[in-house]
Motif scaffolding. Structure first.
Motif, short mmCIF file in Angstrom:
data_model
loop_
_atom_site.label_atom_id
_atom_site.label_comp_id
_atom_site.label_asym_id
_atom_site.label_seq_id
_atom_site.Cartn_x
_atom_site.Cartn_y
_atom_site.Cartn_z
N VAL A 64 0.84 -1.20 0.00
CA VAL A 64 0.00 0.00 0.00
C VAL A 64 0.87 1.25 0.00
O VAL A 64 0.61 2.20 -0.74
N GLY A 65 1.92 1.24 0.80
CA GLY A 65 2.83 2.37 0.82
C GLY A 65 3.55 2.56 -0.51
O GLY A 65 3.71 3.68 -1.00
N GLN A 66 3.95 1.45 -1.12
CA GLN A 66 4.61 1.55 -2.43
C GLN A 66 3.64 2.08 -3.48
O GLN A 66 4.03 2.82 -4.38
N GLY A 80 -0.38 0.57 5.16
CA GLY A 80 -1.49 -0.36 4.99
C GLY A 80 -2.84 0.35 4.97
O GLY A 80 -3.01 1.44 4.41
N GLY A 81 -3.83 -0.29 5.59
CA GLY A 81 -5.17 0.27 5.61
C GLY A 81 -5.24 1.60 6.31
O GLY A 81 -6.07 2.45 5.97
N ILE A 137 -5.52 9.11 -6.50
CA ILE A 137 -4.46 8.54 -5.66
C ILE A 137 -5.02 7.42 -4.80
O ILE A 137 -4.41 6.35 -4.65
N LEU A 138 -6.22 7.63 -4.27
CA LEU A 138 -6.83 6.62 -3.41
C LEU A 138 -7.13 5.34 -4.18
O LEU A 138 -7.02 4.23 -3.64
N SER A 139 -7.52 5.47 -5.46
CA SER A 139 -7.78 4.27 -6.25
C SER A 139 -6.51 3.44 -6.43
O SER A 139 -6.56 2.21 -6.43
N LEU A 140 -5.37 4.11 -6.55
CA LEU A 140 -4.10 3.37 -6.66
C LEU A 140 -3.67 2.81 -5.31
O LEU A 140 -3.19 1.68 -5.22
N VAL A 141 -3.86 3.60 -4.26
CA VAL A 141 -3.45 3.15 -2.93
C VAL A 141 -4.30 1.97 -2.47
O VAL A 141 -3.79 1.03 -1.82
N SER A 142 -5.57 2.00 -2.79
CA SER A 142 -6.46 0.93 -2.32
C SER A 142 -6.37 -0.34 -3.14
O SER A 142 -6.94 -1.35 -2.77
N HIS A 143 -5.67 -0.27 -4.27
CA HIS A 143 -5.57 -1.47 -5.11
C HIS A 143 -4.95 -2.66 -4.37
O HIS A 143 -5.47 -3.78 -4.45
N PRO A 144 -3.84 -2.50 -3.63
CA PRO A 144 -3.33 -3.65 -2.86
C PRO A 144 -4.31 -4.13 -1.80
O PRO A 144 -4.41 -5.33 -1.55
N VAL A 145 -5.04 -3.20 -1.18
CA VAL A 145 -6.03 -3.61 -0.17
C VAL A 145 -7.10 -4.47 -0.81
O VAL A 145 -7.50 -5.51 -0.27
N LEU A 146 -7.55 -4.07 -2.00
CA LEU A 146 -8.55 -4.88 -2.70
C LEU A 146 -7.97 -6.22 -3.13
O LEU A 146 -8.67 -7.24 -3.14
N SER A 147 -6.69 -6.24 -3.51
CA SER A 147 -6.06 -7.51 -3.88
C SER A 147 -6.03 -8.45 -2.68
O SER A 147 -6.35 -9.64 -2.80
N PHE A 148 -5.62 -7.90 -1.51
CA PHE A 148 -5.66 -8.71 -0.29
C PHE A 148 -7.08 -9.22 -0.03
O PHE A 148 -7.29 -10.39 0.31
N LEU A 149 -8.04 -8.32 -0.18
CA LEU A 149 -9.42 -8.64 0.17
C LEU A 149 -9.97 -9.74 -0.73
O LEU A 149 -10.56 -10.72 -0.24
N GLU A 194 -11.37 -6.86 -13.07
CA GLU A 194 -10.90 -5.50 -13.21
C GLU A 194 -10.73 -4.86 -11.84
O GLU A 194 -11.60 -4.14 -11.36
N PRO A 195 -9.60 -5.15 -11.18
CA PRO A 195 -9.42 -4.60 -9.84
C PRO A 195 -9.35 -3.09 -9.80
O PRO A 195 -9.79 -2.46 -8.86
N LEU A 196 -8.81 -2.48 -10.87
CA LEU A 196 -8.75 -1.02 -10.88
C LEU A 196 -10.14 -0.42 -10.97
O LEU A 196 -10.46 0.58 -10.36
N GLN A 197 -11.00 -1.06 -11.78
CA GLN A 197 -12.37 -0.59 -11.84
C GLN A 197 -13.07 -0.79 -10.51
O GLN A 197 -13.89 0.01 -10.08
N ASP A 198 -12.72 -1.89 -9.82
CA ASP A 198 -13.29 -2.13 -8.50
C ASP A 198 -12.87 -1.04 -7.53
O ASP A 198 -13.63 -0.66 -6.65
N ALA A 199 -11.63 -0.58 -7.68
CA ALA A 199 -11.18 0.49 -6.80
C ALA A 199 -12.03 1.74 -7.00
O ALA A 199 -12.35 2.45 -6.06
#
Length: 881
Positions: free
Chosen positions: A294-296, A367-368, A392-404, A488-493
């Protein structure tokens, strides 16, 4: 001499210039020299040669990022731009604004951003290889702008420029300028009589001249513009430098500047300070692997925004370089002024301020928690700022959605840096998987997710792992869950922020319901969870009445012995006998094999009644509901119910004794008073125990069990069943006076039970003495009749005197027996009275009404003033306190 077919290139070029301009060779001498320099230059058309390859790479990158619409749009724009390159360049040059309110925009990614600040050297008029160094060496004019455009006099329809005209000239920029979409706005500049600026005029455009005798250095605005462009990138200029002490950019105090230029330069330098702040954060965090995905992603989003900022700087640098090469040679005035830079950088400055504020707010987070910090900045009324932060939030939340998605669809948790809000403890064994292995990190729950959504996400993955590891059900999650993971995880974000209550919520709910339903079906079908719950109710909570009564009858001889003389295998045999003789034999073998006998820890003086207990073995998935803590509470409740049932059993024996002894002891009329006293005290105890049994059986067990059963039938997940079961046990423990708050009540109740046992002992002793007396009297009468039958005197005077003395002693012992009973009655009534007082002060309404039933005829109320307060008043006082 060359033939007409073998004319030299110079002749052909000169003829071409004459034909295009319609003038003689002498009139086109200047244009001819310029054309020779251009054709003889080393400009290689690398951009045009690699244009198709670069375009294909851009389209592939857009497709890889699942931006097919952007790739198609780029392909169409590139095709139009390629087919109409010269027309676009001409139109763009003609449409250049003259004011300072148009910000250049740069489409191409700059090759290198750090620029070297060098002194410009005067180019040689005879140079045919290049136009000289521009002072901005890292972004070459070759790569950005192509070859130097020809003068306006070479364009069709233009007149020959006279010396010193200084009008604004607009040129075709060529196919290479289609990558930059920028142009220059030349203005007046001092030139020589031939229209070419002199060396003196070039040094006046952007010089750094020595100051006057006072030591001040005169700085032109053009030189200050050049410094500011470097400051924009975090590089110190000659006159504007970073001050470590003040943590800001300052203008050199020796520079001879008016207040307006100095203030404008300071305002512009803030952009460099913001850039440095953001760049420092990204450089430090990008190398920190513990910062997590998430930080990256946050750093990558900042880099992406900085790239857009660098594109603007690249346009400004190319503009300056183009003006260096055009304006110096053609007598043009610079279009880059501090005021125009101030306007052009207004929007980028707002964006960098937002990014810098984000950087400050996100310090020390990951992280979250980091995603929550970014999400907090979306709550703004500025649409542009909100759009930036949401991107920016859509990019930051992408790893969170991948984890989820990995968690809810596969049950896998790959969180090496502890960024996800679901935490796993690998040291927890399988038997505690549901309770302890997976937990929520509340600090890592993103603020755009509710606690209910987070709990459902936790339960989905936990259910999948529970099925695989504890239930040994290897059904793939895809067969449990009807919905499939998003492609489409980016669309999900984006959906996560625009439709939290529908699209994203729908996916979570669908996975939650399907997984939980499958788990409950496995527990109820394969592992008979509900059957085990009913078995525990029947055996440990004494719901199987015929079995309990028969077991108590069989155990009575054994349990009356000292606890140290008991053997578990003997008691187990009695248990099996009770099962076979009652309706318990019709239960499932899976249930009956779990039923066992357990002996508690023995204390000095304990009998079998004090240490005997039934046990129910649980293992596997059902042990998740019936935990060790729950079974310990069941054991406490069983001991309480077993003791209460024993009191009922004792009083039943006492009443049987009364009925039998009343007939046997009719020949002892003096003993009737003692029997009457025993009967009255036993009746009081029977009333007390019956009311307690009614309270325990119906108001506690049956009501609580009915509520538990209805909740279990409606349960949507295993947590609901566990919570309902724990609430049931908590209610039973509290209302059976086994919790810490009811310790005084329990002690009083145990004292009542002790008095019942004492009555049994006392009555047994009294009746034994009476029966012995009756037996002696009957023996004396039988002996007397036998002697009379033999013709002898029935008794002698000595025997009759001895018999009368014994009868007299028995009669004298009757007051002592009555005293024992009165003392026992007194102690019993005192304990019950104290018990009633405690019930009246209890906050539990059901216990207060129990006191009313125990003292229905107000016998104790008449003796104790504290019992004369009404139930409603007592309840109100308890609630106030």
């Amino acid at each position: 001499m060359a033939t007409p077919d073998q004319k030299s290139p110079n002749v052909l070029l000169q003829s071409l210039c004459c034909r295009i301009l319609g003038r003689s060779e002498a009139d086109v001498a200047q244009q001819f020299q310029y054309a020779v320099r251009v054709i003889g230059s080393n400009f290689a058309p690398t951009v045009e040669r690699d244009e198709f390859l670069v375009a294909e790479k851009i389209k592939k990158e857009l497709t890889r990022q699942r931006r097919e619409a952007d790739a198609a749009l780029f392909s169409e724009l590139h095709r139009k731009l390629h087919s109409q390159a010269s027309s676009y360049a001409t139109l763009f040059a003609q449409a250049l604004p003259r004011d300072a309110h148009s910000t250049p925009y740069y489409y191409a990614r700059p090759q290198t951003l750090p620029l070297n600040y060098q002194e410009r050297s005067a180019p040689s008029a005879q140079s045919s290889g290049s136009l000289g160094s521009s002072g901005i060496s890292s972004i070459g004019v070759h790569a950005l702008n192509g070859p130097t455009p020809p003068p306006a006099s070479l364009l069709p329809g233009q007149s020959h420029p006279g010396p010193g005209t200084g009008d604004c000239l607009r040129q075709q920029l060529g196919a290479r300028l289609a990558w930059t979409l920028t142009a220059s706005q030349p203005s007046l500049q001092t030139t020589t009589s031939k229209g070419v600026p002199s060396a003196a005029s070039r040094n006046v455009t952007r010089p750094r001249r020595d100051g006057d005798a006072g030591g001040a250095v005169e700085v032109t605005e053009a030189a200050l513009v050049r410094d500011i462009l470097y400051v924009f990138q975090g590089i110190d200029g000659r006159n504007v430098k970073m001050s470590s002490a003040d943590n800001c950019y300052t203008v050199d105090g020796k520079a001879n500047l008016n207040r307006s230029l100095r203030d404008t330069a300071m305002r512009l330098a803030e952009l460099g300070w913001l850039h440095n702040k953001i760049r420092k954060y990204t450089d430090q965090r990008s190398l920190d692997r513990s910062f997590g995905l998430v930080g990256q992603s946050f750093c990558a989003a900042l880099h992406q925004e900085l790239k857009e900022y660098y594109r603007l700087l690249s346009v400004l640098h190319s503009q300056l370089q183009l003006e260096d090469d055009q304006g110096v040679n053609l007598g043009l005035e610079s279009s880059l002024t501090l005021r125009r830079l101030l306007v052009w950088t207004y929007d980028p400055k707002i964006r960098l301020k937002t990014l810098a504020a984000l950087v400050d707010h996100c310090q020390g987070r990951k992280g979250g928690e980091l995603a929550s910090a970014v999400h907090a900045y979306t709550k703004t009324g500025d649409p542009s700022m909100r759009s930036l932060v949401q991107h920016i939030l859509s990019l930051v939340s992408h790893p969170v959605l991948s984890f989820l998605y990995r968690w809810i669809y596969d049950g896998e948790l790959e969180d090496a840096h502890h960024e996800f809000f679901v935490a796993s403890d690998p040291t927890v064994k399988a038997d505690r998987l549901w309770h302890d292995k997976y937990t929520l990190r509340t600090s890592m729950i993103p603020s755009f997710m509710t606690m209910d959504q987070s709990r459902k996400v936790l339960l989905i993955g936990k259910s999948i792992n529970f099925l695989h590891q504890v239930c040994h059900d290897q059904t793939p999650p895809a067969k449990m869950i009807a919905v499939t993971r998003s492609a489409e995880p980016l669309q999900d974000a984006a959906d996560l922020f625009t439709d939290l209550e529908n699209a994203f919520q729908g996916k979570i709910d669908a996975a939650y319901f399907e997984t939980s339903k499958y788990l409950l079906d496995v527990l109820n079908g394969k592992y008979s969870l509900l059957d085990h719950m009913q078995a525990v109710r029947r055996y440990l909570l004494l719901g199987q009445g015929d079995f309990i009564r028969h077991l108590m009858d069989l155990l009575k001889p054994e349990l009356a012995r000292p606890a140290t003389t008991l053997y578990q295998h003997n008691l187990t045999g009695i248990l099996e006998t009770a099962v076979r003789a009652t309706n318990a034999q019709f239960d499932s073998p899976e249930i009956l094999k779990r039923l066992d006998v357990r002996l508690l820890e023995v204390s000095p003086g304990d009998t079998g009644w004090d240490v005997f207990s039934l046990d129910y073995h649980v293992d596997g998935p059902i042990a998740t509901v019936f935990t060790r803590e729950c079974m310990s509470q069941y054991l406490r409740v069983f001991n309480f119910l077993w003791r209460a049932k024993r009191m009922e059993y004792i009083l039943t024996d006492i009443r049987k004794g009364h009925m039998c002894n009343a007939k046997l002891l009719r020949n002892l009329p003096e003993f009737s008073g003692v029997l009457h006293h025993c009967h009255i005290l036993a009746s009081e105890m029977v009333h007390f125990i019956h009311q307690m049994q009614y309270y325990i059986t119906f108001e506690v067990l049956e009501c609580s069990w009915d509520e538990l059963w209805s909740q279990v039938r409606r349960a949507q997940d295993l947590d609901h069943i566990i919570a309902a079961h724990e609430a049931f046990l908590g209610t039973v423990v509290a209302r059976c006076l086994l919790d810490a708050d009811s310790r005084a009540l329990l002690n009083q109740l145990r004292a009542v039970f002790d008095q019942i046992i004492e009555l049994q002992s006392t009555q047994d002793a009294i009746c034994r003495a009476a029966l012995e007396e009756l037996q002696r009297r009957l023996q004396f009468e039988d002996k007397k009749k036998q002697r009379e039958a033999e013709g002898q005197w029935g008794v002698t005077a000595a025997e009759e005197e001895q018999e009368n003395q014994r009868v007299q002693e028995f009669r004298e012992s009757l007051p002592k027996m009555c005293s024992q009973l009165r003392i026992l009655t007194h102690f019993y009534q005192g304990v019950v009275q104290q018990f009633l007082v405690l019930l009246m002060t209890s906050p539990d309404e059901s216990l207060r009404f129990l006191s009313f039933r125990l003292d229905f005829n107000e016998h104790y109320r008449a003796r104790e003033p504290r019992l004369r307060v009404s139930l409603g008043t007592r309840g109100r006082r308890s609630s106030h306190t």
